[in-house]
Design an enzyme around this catalytic site. Sequence first.
Site, PDB file in Angstrom:
ATOM      1  N   ASP A 194      46.850  80.366 -26.912  1.00 52.80           N
ATOM      2  CA  ASP A 194      48.384  80.947 -26.431  1.00 52.80           C
ATOM      3  C   ASP A 194      48.849  82.142 -26.881  1.00 52.80           C
ATOM      4  O   ASP A 194      48.033  83.278 -27.379  1.00 52.80           O
ATOM      5  CB  ASP A 194      49.117  79.886 -25.484  1.00 52.80           C
ATOM      6  CG  ASP A 194      50.045  80.740 -24.571  1.00 52.80           C
ATOM      7  OD1 ASP A 194      50.003  81.427 -24.208  1.00 52.80           O
ATOM      8  OD2 ASP A 194      50.587  79.579 -24.743  1.00 52.80           O
TER       9      ASP A 194
ATOM     10  N   PHE B 172      49.174  80.175 -16.372  1.00 53.59           N
ATOM     11  CA  PHE B 172      49.358  77.966 -16.800  1.00 53.59           C
ATOM     12  C   PHE B 172      48.004  77.607 -16.286  1.00 53.59           C
ATOM     13  O   PHE B 172      47.793  77.728 -15.461  1.00 53.59           O
ATOM     14  CB  PHE B 172      50.561  77.118 -16.203  1.00 53.59           C
ATOM     15  CG  PHE B 172      50.280  75.972 -16.395  1.00 53.59           C
ATOM     16  CD1 PHE B 172      50.841  75.747 -18.024  1.00 53.59           C
ATOM     17  CD2 PHE B 172      50.425  75.571 -16.144  1.00 53.59           C
ATOM     18  CE1 PHE B 172      50.329  74.852 -18.350  1.00 53.59           C
ATOM     19  CE2 PHE B 172      49.895  74.118 -16.746  1.00 53.59           C
ATOM     20  CZ  PHE B 172      50.541  73.919 -17.923  1.00 53.59           C
TER      21      PHE B 172
ATOM     22  N   GLU C 184      39.640  75.103 -30.717  1.00 55.69           N
ATOM     23  CA  GLU C 184      40.810  74.335 -29.705  1.00 55.69           C
ATOM     24  C   GLU C 184      40.761  74.432 -28.549  1.00 55.69           C
ATOM     25  O   GLU C 184      39.616  75.670 -27.789  1.00 55.69           O
ATOM     26  CB  GLU C 184      41.672  76.041 -30.064  1.00 55.69           C
ATOM     27  CG  GLU C 184      42.540  75.747 -31.721  1.00 55.69           C
ATOM     28  CD  GLU C 184      44.313  75.151 -30.790  1.00 55.69           C
ATOM     29  OE1 GLU C 184      44.505  74.674 -29.952  1.00 55.69           O
ATOM     30  OE2 GLU C 184      45.201  76.317 -31.227  1.00 55.69           O
ATOM     31  N   ASP C 185      41.402  74.083 -27.990  1.00 57.42           N
ATOM     32  CA  ASP C 185      41.721  73.694 -26.575  1.00 57.42           C
ATOM     33  C   ASP C 185      41.958  75.892 -25.835  1.00 57.42           C
ATOM     34  O   ASP C 185      40.846  76.110 -24.806  1.00 57.42           O
ATOM     35  CB  ASP C 185      42.150  73.473 -25.447  1.00 57.42           C
ATOM     36  CG  ASP C 185      43.823  73.490 -25.986  1.00 57.42           C
ATOM     37  OD1 ASP C 185      43.708  73.334 -26.979  1.00 57.42           O
ATOM     38  OD2 ASP C 185      44.274  72.196 -25.117  1.00 57.42           O
TER      39      ASP C 185
ATOM     40  N   ARG D 131      44.297  66.047 -17.834  1.00 55.90           N
ATOM     41  CA  ARG D 131      43.190  66.059 -18.631  1.00 55.90           C
ATOM     42  C   ARG D 131      41.142  66.329 -18.085  1.00 55.90           C
ATOM     43  O   ARG D 131      40.225  66.934 -18.507  1.00 55.90           O
ATOM     44  CB  ARG D 131      43.255  65.928 -19.852  1.00 55.90           C
ATOM     45  CG  ARG D 131      44.728  65.916 -20.429  1.00 55.90           C
ATOM     46  CD  ARG D 131      44.841  65.470 -21.870  1.00 55.90           C
ATOM     47  NE  ARG D 131      46.188  65.169 -22.113  1.00 55.90           N
ATOM     48  CZ  ARG D 131      45.644  66.086 -22.878  1.00 55.90           C
ATOM     49  NH1 ARG D 131      45.947  67.557 -23.651  1.00 55.90           N
ATOM     50  NH2 ARG D 131      48.062  66.075 -23.530  1.00 55.90           N
TER      51      ARG D 131
HETATM   52  P1  IMP Z   1      49.656  78.371 -28.603  1.00 55.04           P
HETATM   53  O1  IMP Z   1      50.295  77.379 -30.248  1.00 55.04           O
HETATM   54  O2  IMP Z   1      51.360  79.323 -28.327  1.00 55.04           O
HETATM   55  O3  IMP Z   1      48.829  79.022 -29.585  1.00 55.04           O
HETATM   56  O4  IMP Z   1      49.045  77.627 -27.901  1.00 55.04           O
HETATM   57  C1  IMP Z   1      48.248  76.430 -27.927  1.00 55.04           C
HETATM   58  C2  IMP Z   1      48.903  75.080 -26.935  1.00 55.04           C
HETATM   59  O5  IMP Z   1      49.612  75.282 -26.018  1.00 55.04           O
HETATM   60  C3  IMP Z   1      47.798  74.085 -26.826  1.00 55.04           C
HETATM   61  O6  IMP Z   1      47.087  73.654 -27.662  1.00 55.04           O
HETATM   62  C4  IMP Z   1      48.209  73.582 -25.824  1.00 55.04           C
HETATM   63  O7  IMP Z   1      48.239  72.685 -25.985  1.00 55.04           O
HETATM   64  C5  IMP Z   1      49.259  75.007 -24.766  1.00 55.04           C
HETATM   65  N1  IMP Z   1      48.513  75.779 -23.806  1.00 55.04           N
HETATM   66  C6  IMP Z   1      48.945  76.506 -24.000  1.00 55.04           C
HETATM   67  N2  IMP Z   1      48.644  77.424 -23.043  1.00 55.04           N
HETATM   68  C7  IMP Z   1      48.549  76.539 -22.213  1.00 55.04           C
HETATM   69  C8  IMP Z   1      48.044  76.434 -20.421  1.00 55.04           C
HETATM   70  O8  IMP Z   1      47.946  77.221 -19.957  1.00 55.04           O
HETATM   71  N3  IMP Z   1      47.797  75.312 -19.647  1.00 55.04           N
HETATM   72  C9  IMP Z   1      47.655  72.901 -20.953  1.00 55.04           C
HETATM   73  N4  IMP Z   1      48.537  73.809 -22.132  1.00 55.04           N
HETATM   74  C10 IMP Z   1      48.741  75.283 -22.908  1.00 55.04           C
END
Ligand code: IMP
Length: 178
Positions: free
Chosen positions: A106, A155, A102-103, A168
């Site tokens: 969050d 963010f 995963e990148d 990106r």
């Molecule tokens: P989660 O499901 O809330 O854990 O979020 C995962 C996805 O939300 C990541 O794979 C990103 O694509 C996007 N995301 C969450 N935080 C950020 C951020 O700070 N910048 C850009 N994308 C984010």
Amino acid sequence: MKEIRILDKKFREFITEKEIHERIEELARQMNTDLAGKDVVFLGILNGAFLFAADLFRLIDLEVRISFVKLASYEGTSSSGSIKELIGWNEDIKNKTIVVIEDIVDTGITLDRIVDELVIRKASEIKVAALLYKPASYTKDIPVDYVGFEIPNDFVVGYGLDYNGYGRNLPSVYTLIE
Ligand code: IMP
């Protein structure tokens, strides 16, 4: 510190290209030890993880495969609204050790969705690697085994992560300032 503008927002450099690559080298070393002798498939989550997956994968010194899946949003018929479907499976993951790439983790909702699917598909072991992890907003209890950097709940863009589709291609990670 380097500042950039993407669309209507300004960002400041937060994790440099050098810091990212040094950390990825450490993660790869750890994985080369931990995963030795296992039947491993790396599973990159598109779009955001493509750079992290590529840079990490080329440092992996094991017999290992890689595949990518993508979360597609579509409007569900139920009142719960948008449901995310994982598309692009082309790898048999049954009885294999899966390393989810995963990148950023969050809230963990995405990760939870992926892990559910891996359990259904009978992966024997699930490991998670995330370049970035926001512990303050994480709501799940799935362990994130390999974390590049723990970051505050702000963010960020760059190194695969986007703001409205842009940013990106930036080689370092930037954080929002205004
Ligand atoms: P989660 O499901 O809330 O854990 O979020 C995962 C996805 O939300 C990541 O794979 C990103 O694509 C996007 N995301 C969450 N935080 C950020 C951020 O700070 N910048 C850009 N994308 C984010």
